[in-house]
Design a protein around this motif. Structure first.
Motif, short mmCIF file in Angstrom:
data_model
loop_
_atom_site.label_atom_id
_atom_site.label_comp_id
_atom_site.label_asym_id
_atom_site.label_seq_id
_atom_site.Cartn_x
_atom_site.Cartn_y
_atom_site.Cartn_z
N TRP A 34 1.46 4.59 6.86
CA TRP A 34 2.73 5.04 6.28
C TRP A 34 3.71 5.45 7.38
O TRP A 34 4.91 5.54 7.15
CB TRP A 34 2.48 6.21 5.32
N ARG A 56 -0.72 9.53 -2.54
CA ARG A 56 -0.27 9.03 -3.83
C ARG A 56 -1.14 7.88 -4.34
O ARG A 56 -0.94 7.40 -5.45
CB ARG A 56 1.18 8.55 -3.72
N MET A 57 -2.10 7.45 -3.54
CA MET A 57 -2.93 6.33 -3.96
C MET A 57 -3.99 6.77 -4.95
O MET A 57 -4.52 7.89 -4.84
CB MET A 57 -3.62 5.69 -2.73
N GLN A 91 0.84 -1.21 0.00
CA GLN A 91 0.00 0.00 0.00
C GLN A 91 0.87 1.24 0.00
O GLN A 91 1.82 1.35 0.76
CB GLN A 91 -0.90 -0.02 1.24
N ASP A 92 0.50 2.22 -0.83
CA ASP A 92 1.27 3.46 -0.97
C ASP A 92 0.81 4.48 0.06
O ASP A 92 -0.15 4.26 0.78
CB ASP A 92 1.11 4.01 -2.39
N GLN A 93 1.51 5.63 0.07
CA GLN A 93 1.08 6.71 0.94
C GLN A 93 -0.27 7.23 0.46
O GLN A 93 -0.54 7.25 -0.75
CB GLN A 93 2.16 7.82 0.90
#
Lengths: 204, 327
Positions: B214, B74-75, B69-71
């Motif tokens: 994050w 940025r998702m 999973q991205d920040q």
């Protein structure tokens, strides 16, 4: 000699009055109409209806007694205004169902602020604009606020002290500090001592 | 599992079950424990796989999804949808509750501000309790809370002399006043500058938020914050199933993992839908004023324009959007 400037003032006032600019002072019967620039609001109705209302159910047959005396049930004890008040400061002696405002309002009215504001005008102004009192529900959209008597009992308006909620926890493995740190002497008290010393020396 | 030995008994059931099923973990001797700590996360993958529940108690798919999973910023929308679904599934597994997690966006033309009437606050701590319940804080004795109510002597503004553990029979105590402190939502937040991984940032409506997934838990932001407003989850928050608030937000009160920093977010799950924050709603004296700073007719703008207001530690230049005022 009368200067033309002095003559100007009544003339200007007359013109302004005719033009309707000064019309906000009109209609003394209507009384205080609130602050038109305050954001619109609705007052939440009372939570429970008044127990003894309408008052005239009894007071229709009772004589009006104006002198203060010990109140008996069902009337609440009066602790408002440091002993300077009596029932009839707020309740209308002729019609006990209503309160003494201009115009009179019913005792169970949601416009009780018009009565409280007769003395507590600063708080009333703040209440209109939202700096006093309590808004409920939404911060956005329709503004719903609580009336004075939702928080202040009009007969004993001082809010009584009560037990606080439990203190915060200390992180596991740590100890709660035993006591408060030693209070420091405020800087102004230090300064007073320092100032008085030379003054005495001067007198000697 | 290594960490859980020195925690008290109310750790989550999930860990207990897994310990039994794995069947291998006993209490390690202190030397071994220290060694494992030194090895750290990098080397511990194999160790945790043996001792922790499989995939951290998730399905393999959720564990992988969480790992990649991205920040938050940025998702893509679909990735956020998947993340929200994972949060809901995890809450169902861990807490046994069906929660709803959303990511309501900020409203246009809204910047939130808060004002607190110091002369009205009586130190009841009702706001603290309301916050704990609304924001799904752990209910065990050493859990976090976003609001700290400080008791100070009259005429005293030295926060080092303040007492947050006051517990007299009745408040207010004569000669004392009460100063609730929570996140000031600074316009120039030092915590955001301190974060090395950009896990915390300011949203367009002025709320400083944390992406709990994050956050690496370094706690730099806690030292950067002058208001003591950031809190670290030293242990997994435990909440009884009937006390979980199911109305959650990704950046707000969703159940948080252990080892991350969290903070007051002006009840983002409520305020972005127009509701008042829980502390403002709970305050029995009406000392708390909340609203939109960009609306010239809002109550907070009246307070700022007409009342004597001050900010806490304004000399630091963090520009708090939280003001104190007096009558």
């Amino acid at each position: 000699m009368i200067r033309p400037v002095t003559l100007c003032f009544p003339l200007v006032y007359l013109i302004l009055t005719m033009a309707g600019v000064a019309s906000h002072a009109a209609d003394p019967q209507a009384g205080f109409q609130g602050y038109p620039e305050a954001p619109a609001f609705t007052v939440l109705p009372r939570e429970a209806p008044l127990k003894n209302y309408p008052c005239m159910r009894c007071h229709d047959f009772l004589k009006v007694k104006t002198e203060p005396r010990q109140l008996r049930a069902p009337h609440p004890e009066l602790d408002h205004g440091a002993g300077r008040f009596w029932c009839l400061e707020c309740h209308d002696p002729e019609n006990r169902n209503s309160l003494r405002t201009t115009p009179p309002i019913a005792t169970n009215s949601n416009e009780i602020h018009t009565l409280c504001g007769r003395c507590h005008a600063t708080q009333e102004r703040d209440w209109y604009f939202g700096a006093h009192g309590k808004r409920v529900g939404l911060w956005q959209g329709e503004r719903e606020i609580l009336d004075c008597v939702r928080c202040h009992n009009p007969h004993q308006p001082a809010i009584q002290p009560r037990k606080p909620q439990p203190p915060p926890a200390v992180r596991s493995g740590l100890e709660r500090p035993a006591g408060r740190p030693e209070p420091v002497v405020p800087i102004w008290e230090q300064a007073v001592d320092g100032l008085e010393q030379p003054r005495e020396q001067q007198h000697e | 599992m290594v960490w859980n030995n020195h925690e008290n008994s109310n750790m989550s059931d999930q860990h207990d079950v897994s310990t039994q099923s794995a069947g291998t973990v006993t209490v390690p001797d202190p030397h071994r424990r220290r060694l494992l700590k030194q090895l750290g996360i990098a080397g511990a993958a194999g160790t945790t796989a043996a001792s922790a529940p499989a995939w951290g108690g998730s399905t393999l798919l959720d564990a992988l999804g969480g790992f990649f999973q991205d920040q938050y910023q940025r998702m893509s929308p679909s990735e956020i949808e998947a993340a929200l679904a994972r949060i809901e599934r995890k809450a169902k597994r861990d807490l046994g509750v069906d929660i709803h997690c959303d990511n309501t966006p900020p409203q246009a033309g809204v910047v939130f501000g808060y004002a607190l009437n110091v002369s009205r606050c009586r130190g009841y701590r009702d706001c603290v309790q309301a916050c704990i319940q609304e924001n799904n804080h752990g209910r065990d004795p050493s859990s976090t809370a976003y609001i700290r109510v400080l008791e100070l002597d009259h005429g005293q503004m030295n926060l080092e002399q303040a007492d947050q553990y006051y517990d007299p029979e009745t408040v207010p105590v004569p000669g004392k006043y009460y100063l609730p402190v929570q996140c000031m939502q600074c316009a120039d937040p030092p915590c955001v500058k301190a974060c090395p991984v950009e896990a915390t940032w300011m949203e367009p409506d002025g709320i400083v938020v944390v992406d709990y997934d994050w956050c690496i838990g370094c706690r730099y932001c806690m030292t950067a914050c002058p208001y003591w407003a950031r809190h670290f989850n030293w242990k997994q928050p435990t909440i009884p199933a009937d006390q979980v608030n199911p109305d959650t937000h990704y950046l707000g009160n969703r159940p948080r993992p252990v080892g991350v920093v969290e903070k007051c977010h002006f009840c983002i799950q409520r305020t972005r839908k127009g509701r008042l924050p829980a502390c403002a709603e709970a305050c029995p004296t009406g000392a708390r004023v909340f609203g939109n700073l960009l609306d010239p007719h809002s109550e907070i703008r009246y307070v700022l324009a007409n009342k004597p207001v001050f900010q806490l530690k304004s000399e630091l230049g963090t520009e708090p959007k939280f003001w104190y005022f007096t009558d």
